[in-house]
Design an enzyme around this catalytic site. Sequence first.
Site, mmCIF file in Angstrom:
data_model
loop_
_atom_site.group_PDB
_atom_site.id
_atom_site.type_symbol
_atom_site.label_atom_id
_atom_site.label_comp_id
_atom_site.label_asym_id
_atom_site.label_seq_id
_atom_site.Cartn_x
_atom_site.Cartn_y
_atom_site.Cartn_z
ATOM 1 N N SER A 196 0.860 -1.190 0.000
ATOM 2 C CA SER A 196 0.000 0.000 0.000
ATOM 3 C C SER A 196 0.891 1.233 0.000
ATOM 4 C CB SER A 196 -0.895 -0.001 1.249
ATOM 5 O OG SER A 196 -1.515 1.253 1.441
ATOM 6 N N TYR A 246 -3.073 0.029 10.008
ATOM 7 C CA TYR A 246 -3.054 -0.488 8.635
ATOM 8 C C TYR A 246 -1.718 -0.153 7.970
ATOM 9 C CZ TYR A 246 -4.404 -0.980 3.708
ATOM 10 O OH TYR A 246 -4.463 -1.322 2.367
#
Length: 268
Positions: free
Chosen positions: A152, A165
């Site tokens: 990500s 996250y």
Amino acid sequence: MNLFDLTDEVAVAIGAGGVLAGAVAEGLARAGARVAVVDLRPEAGEIRARSIASQGGTAQFFQADALDRASLERAHEAIADSLGAPTILFNAAGGNDPRTTVTPENPFEAIPLENWRRNFDLNLVAGVLLPCQVFGPEMVARRRGSIINIASVSAHVPLSRVVSYSAAKAGVLSLTQFLAREWAPFGVRVNSITPGFFPAEQNRALLFHPDGSPTERTRAIWGHTPMGRFGEPAELVGAAIFLASARASSFVTGADLRVDGGFLCQTI
């Protein structure tokens, strides 16, 4: 010779019932791979497998929980029996537990530990660790394989609000490089893809109001993305096929391929 022909390859796409992994699974099938659609949700997985078959590809759904090693091992055995020994592993299990999102009402110091751990379980354990432990050794033994993990942009620069996250996805990059180093002598390449912002089930509520209008966060993302838009699921497919192909990326391992519209090169 077609650099991107995946004929005779068996691709395991974990999380392929979802939007992004599903698009990649369909792309791998169009390139010639026999695709094992692996997902916890039978309905979503079956729909994806049927979609691939309707396009002339070869696919079969296998239900598995990527957080359960025994479940993955059963899927591995069934895939090998039905489609052949896996040669490509696309790891796309993951997501953000909204209870870890930092807000004025939910500050960093108040995040419950169990929710923090849930993000690490989803993105690092299910997203890389267990699937690689289950599918990787056979690739090593056969001295052939390509593993593709999903990172990500938040793994590179921690984004506001999604702290756990971001930390878990940073772990994805680290584990990808570790496995690339360990398994390179055995012909197994391990790489990652860093998607930019792609609207999907897990983040749609953060990006759009119920009436479909963009949120302030969406406007901030577009303003920080040189291309000025979100990515489309199909735009991940080429990167995945490149990394999956032993001919196209034979000397590529431990790499992170960014598909982010320039997000990570934007400063001021």
